[in-house]
Motif scaffolding. Structure first.
Motif, short mmCIF file in Angstrom:
data_model
loop_
_atom_site.label_atom_id
_atom_site.label_comp_id
_atom_site.label_asym_id
_atom_site.label_seq_id
_atom_site.Cartn_x
_atom_site.Cartn_y
_atom_site.Cartn_z
N LEU A 141 0.82 -1.21 0.00
CA LEU A 141 0.00 0.00 0.00
C LEU A 141 0.85 1.27 0.00
O LEU A 141 0.55 2.22 -0.70
N CYS A 142 1.94 1.29 0.77
CA CYS A 142 2.76 2.50 0.84
C CYS A 142 4.17 2.27 0.30
O CYS A 142 4.91 3.21 0.11
N GLY A 143 4.55 1.02 0.03
CA GLY A 143 5.84 0.71 -0.58
C GLY A 143 7.02 0.71 0.37
O GLY A 143 8.15 0.56 -0.07
N ARG A 144 6.78 0.90 1.65
CA ARG A 144 7.87 0.93 2.62
C ARG A 144 8.06 -0.42 3.27
O ARG A 144 7.17 -1.26 3.26
N GLU A 145 9.25 -0.59 3.86
CA GLU A 145 9.55 -1.87 4.49
C GLU A 145 8.66 -2.12 5.70
O GLU A 145 8.27 -1.20 6.41
N ILE A 146 8.38 -3.37 5.90
CA ILE A 146 7.53 -3.78 7.02
C ILE A 146 8.41 -4.30 8.14
O ILE A 146 9.42 -4.97 7.89
N GLY A 147 8.04 -3.97 9.36
CA GLY A 147 8.81 -4.44 10.52
C GLY A 147 8.42 -5.85 10.88
O GLY A 147 7.62 -6.08 11.79
N TYR A 148 8.99 -6.82 10.16
CA TYR A 148 8.60 -8.21 10.36
C TYR A 148 8.95 -8.73 11.76
O TYR A 148 8.42 -9.73 12.21
N GLU A 149 9.89 -8.04 12.39
CA GLU A 149 10.29 -8.48 13.73
C GLU A 149 9.46 -7.81 14.82
O GLU A 149 9.57 -8.15 15.99
N LEU A 150 8.60 -6.85 14.40
CA LEU A 150 7.84 -6.10 15.40
C LEU A 150 6.70 -6.91 15.99
O LEU A 150 6.20 -7.86 15.37
N ASP A 151 6.27 -6.48 17.14
CA ASP A 151 5.12 -7.09 17.78
C ASP A 151 3.89 -6.91 16.89
O ASP A 151 3.75 -5.90 16.21
N ALA A 152 3.01 -7.89 16.88
CA ALA A 152 1.84 -7.87 16.00
C ALA A 152 0.91 -6.69 16.27
O ALA A 152 0.12 -6.32 15.42
N ARG A 153 1.04 -6.08 17.45
CA ARG A 153 0.17 -4.94 17.76
C ARG A 153 0.77 -3.62 17.27
O ARG A 153 0.12 -2.58 17.31
N HIS A 154 2.02 -3.67 16.81
CA HIS A 154 2.69 -2.46 16.33
C HIS A 154 2.07 -2.01 14.99
O HIS A 154 1.78 -2.85 14.13
N PRO A 155 1.86 -0.68 14.81
CA PRO A 155 1.23 -0.20 13.57
C PRO A 155 2.04 -0.53 12.31
O PRO A 155 1.47 -0.61 11.22
N LEU A 156 3.35 -0.73 12.44
CA LEU A 156 4.18 -1.02 11.27
C LEU A 156 4.53 -2.50 11.16
O LEU A 156 5.43 -2.89 10.41
N SER A 157 3.82 -3.32 11.88
CA SER A 157 4.06 -4.76 11.81
C SER A 157 3.35 -5.35 10.58
O SER A 157 2.55 -4.69 9.92
N PHE A 158 3.65 -6.61 10.30
CA PHE A 158 3.11 -7.29 9.12
C PHE A 158 1.65 -7.73 9.33
O PHE A 158 1.29 -8.27 10.37
N THR A 159 0.85 -7.48 8.30
CA THR A 159 -0.47 -8.09 8.24
C THR A 159 -0.70 -8.62 6.83
O THR A 159 -0.08 -8.14 5.88
N LEU A 160 -1.57 -9.58 6.70
CA LEU A 160 -1.94 -10.10 5.40
C LEU A 160 -3.15 -9.31 4.91
O LEU A 160 -4.20 -9.32 5.55
N ASP A 161 -2.96 -8.62 3.79
CA ASP A 161 -4.07 -7.87 3.19
C ASP A 161 -4.50 -8.60 1.92
O ASP A 161 -3.79 -9.49 1.44
N HIS A 162 -5.64 -8.20 1.39
CA HIS A 162 -6.14 -8.85 0.18
C HIS A 162 -6.28 -7.84 -0.95
O HIS A 162 -6.86 -6.78 -0.77
N LEU A 163 -5.74 -8.20 -2.11
CA LEU A 163 -5.80 -7.35 -3.30
C LEU A 163 -7.26 -7.05 -3.63
O LEU A 163 -7.65 -5.90 -3.80
N VAL A 164 -8.06 -8.07 -3.76
CA VAL A 164 -9.50 -7.90 -3.92
C VAL A 164 -10.14 -8.17 -2.57
O VAL A 164 -10.01 -9.27 -2.03
N PRO A 165 -10.76 -7.14 -1.97
CA PRO A 165 -11.36 -7.33 -0.64
C PRO A 165 -12.33 -8.52 -0.62
O PRO A 165 -13.01 -8.79 -1.62
N LEU A 166 -12.37 -9.18 0.51
CA LEU A 166 -13.27 -10.33 0.64
C LEU A 166 -14.71 -9.92 0.43
O LEU A 166 -15.52 -10.67 -0.10
N SER A 167 -15.01 -8.67 0.79
CA SER A 167 -16.38 -8.17 0.64
C SER A 167 -16.75 -7.99 -0.84
O SER A 167 -17.90 -7.83 -1.18
#
Ligand SMILES: [Zn+2]
Length: 94
Positions: free
Chosen positions: A27-53
């Protein structure tokens, strides 16, 4: 389909597969903090190209994208894509 598929083994496998690639945020092209805690705003999440909705497939690797938690949630709260997302449409084939 019974139960919540996001709790399923296939979904967790997909998350691990995507996470292991250490891709930047789609979405923003910047590196993701893969080592960060899952609650951190810059941590990794799985997003979907086509929303499930909109009919996107939860478990399709081709529909899975790495995103910051922050970007993923802000995108989900917006009715239309932000201008920073627009340039990516050029590289997408419909
Ligand atoms: Zn991001």
């Amino acid at each position: 389909m019974a139960g919540n598929p996001r709790n399923g083994r296939r979904y967790r496998t997909l998350c691990a597969w995507l996470r292991a690639q250490h891709l930047p945020c789609w979405l923003c092209g910047r590196e993701i903090g893969y080592e960060l805690d899952a609650r951190h705003p810059l941590s990794f999440t799985l997003d979907h190209l086509v929303p499930l909705s909109r009919g996107g497939q939860l478990l399709d690797p081709a529909n899975a994208r790495a995103a910051h938690r922050r970007c993923n949630s802000s995108r989900g709260n917006r009715a239309r894509p932000s201008p920073t997302v627009a340039p990516q449409r050029a590289s997408r084939r419909w």
